[in-house]
Scaffold this motif. Structure first.
Motif, PDB file in Angstrom:
ATOM      1  N   GLU A   1       0.821  -1.216   0.000  1.00 43.22           N
ATOM      2  CA  GLU A   1       0.000   0.000   0.000  1.00 43.22           C
ATOM      3  C   GLU A   1       0.853   1.262   0.000  1.00 43.22           C
ATOM      4  OE1 GLU A   1      -4.033  -1.571   2.237  1.00 43.22           O
ATOM      5  OE2 GLU A   1      -2.457  -0.624   3.413  1.00 43.22           O
TER       6      GLU A   1
ATOM      7  N   TYR B   1       2.514   1.377  -6.661  1.00 46.51           N
ATOM      8  CA  TYR B   1       1.212   0.783  -6.900  1.00 46.51           C
ATOM      9  C   TYR B   1       0.640   1.375  -8.175  1.00 46.51           C
ATOM     10  CZ  TYR B   1      -3.777  -0.188  -6.405  1.00 46.51           C
ATOM     11  OH  TYR B   1      -5.074  -0.580  -6.630  1.00 46.51           O
ATOM     12  N   ILE B   2       0.128   0.536  -9.045  1.00 49.16           N
ATOM     13  CA  ILE B   2      -0.504   1.000 -10.269  1.00 49.16           C
ATOM     14  C   ILE B   2      -1.955   0.560 -10.220  1.00 49.16           C
ATOM     15  CG2 ILE B   2      -0.545   0.818 -12.780  1.00 49.16           C
ATOM     16  CD1 ILE B   2       2.458   0.166 -12.634  1.00 49.16           C
ATOM     17  N   ASN B   3      -2.838   1.511 -10.316  1.00 53.22           N
ATOM     18  CA  ASN B   3      -4.262   1.226 -10.310  1.00 53.22           C
ATOM     19  C   ASN B   3      -4.633   0.562 -11.630  1.00 53.22           C
ATOM     20  OD1 ASN B   3      -7.092   1.339 -10.383  1.00 53.22           O
ATOM     21  ND2 ASN B   3      -7.098   3.094  -9.012  1.00 53.22           N
ATOM     22  N   GLY B   4      -5.424  -0.474 -11.576  1.00 53.99           N
ATOM     23  CA  GLY B   4      -5.855  -1.186 -12.771  1.00 53.99           C
ATOM     24  C   GLY B   4      -6.596  -0.282 -13.750  1.00 53.99           C
ATOM     25  N   LYS B   5      -7.256   0.759 -13.248  1.00 53.98           N
ATOM     26  CA  LYS B   5      -7.984   1.686 -14.118  1.00 53.98           C
ATOM     27  C   LYS B   5      -7.034   2.537 -14.954  1.00 53.98           C
ATOM     28  CE  LYS B   5     -11.804   2.053 -10.889  1.00 53.98           C
ATOM     29  NZ  LYS B   5     -12.540   2.904  -9.960  1.00 53.98           N
ATOM     30  N   ASP B   6      -5.792   2.670 -14.521  1.00 54.52           N
ATOM     31  CA  ASP B   6      -4.812   3.481 -15.232  1.00 54.52           C
ATOM     32  C   ASP B   6      -4.088   2.712 -16.341  1.00 54.52           C
ATOM     33  OD1 ASP B   6      -5.421   5.585 -13.556  1.00 54.52           O
ATOM     34  OD2 ASP B   6      -3.800   5.103 -12.145  1.00 54.52           O
TER      35      ASP B   6
END
Length: 68
Positions: free
Chosen positions: A53, A57-62
Motif C-alpha cells: 500500500e 502501486y498502479i491502479n488497474g484503471k490506469d
C-alpha cells in the motif's frame, strides 16, 4: 518460518504417518475456528499488504489493457 513453527514441524516429523494425519486435521480445525472464512491476515500478510500500500502501486484503471 517462526521458531515455534519449525519446532512443531520437527516434532510432527517424529510421529507415524497416521498420527501426522491426525495432527494435521487438528491444526486445520484450529485454523478454521480462528478464521472460518479465511479472511484474517497473519502478521506476515499484514506487513506485506502495508508495504504494498505504501510502495509502488498502479491502479488497474490506469492501465490501457487494449494496448499492444
Amino acid at each position: 518460518m517462526t521458531n515455534t513453527i519449525a519446532q512443531t514441524v520437527s516434532m510432527l516429523e517424529m510421529l507415524p504417518t497416521q498420527e501426522q494425519d491426525f495432527a494435521y486435521e487438528f491444526v486445520k480445525r484450529l485454523v478454521l475456528a480462528w478464521d472460518p472464512d479465511y479472511t484474517k491476515l497473519t502478521p506476515e500478510e499484514r506487513s506485506r499488504l502495508e508495504a504494498a500500500e505504501h510502495g509502488e502501486y498502479i491502479n488497474g484503471k490506469d492501465i490501457d489493457w487494449d494496448a499492444e
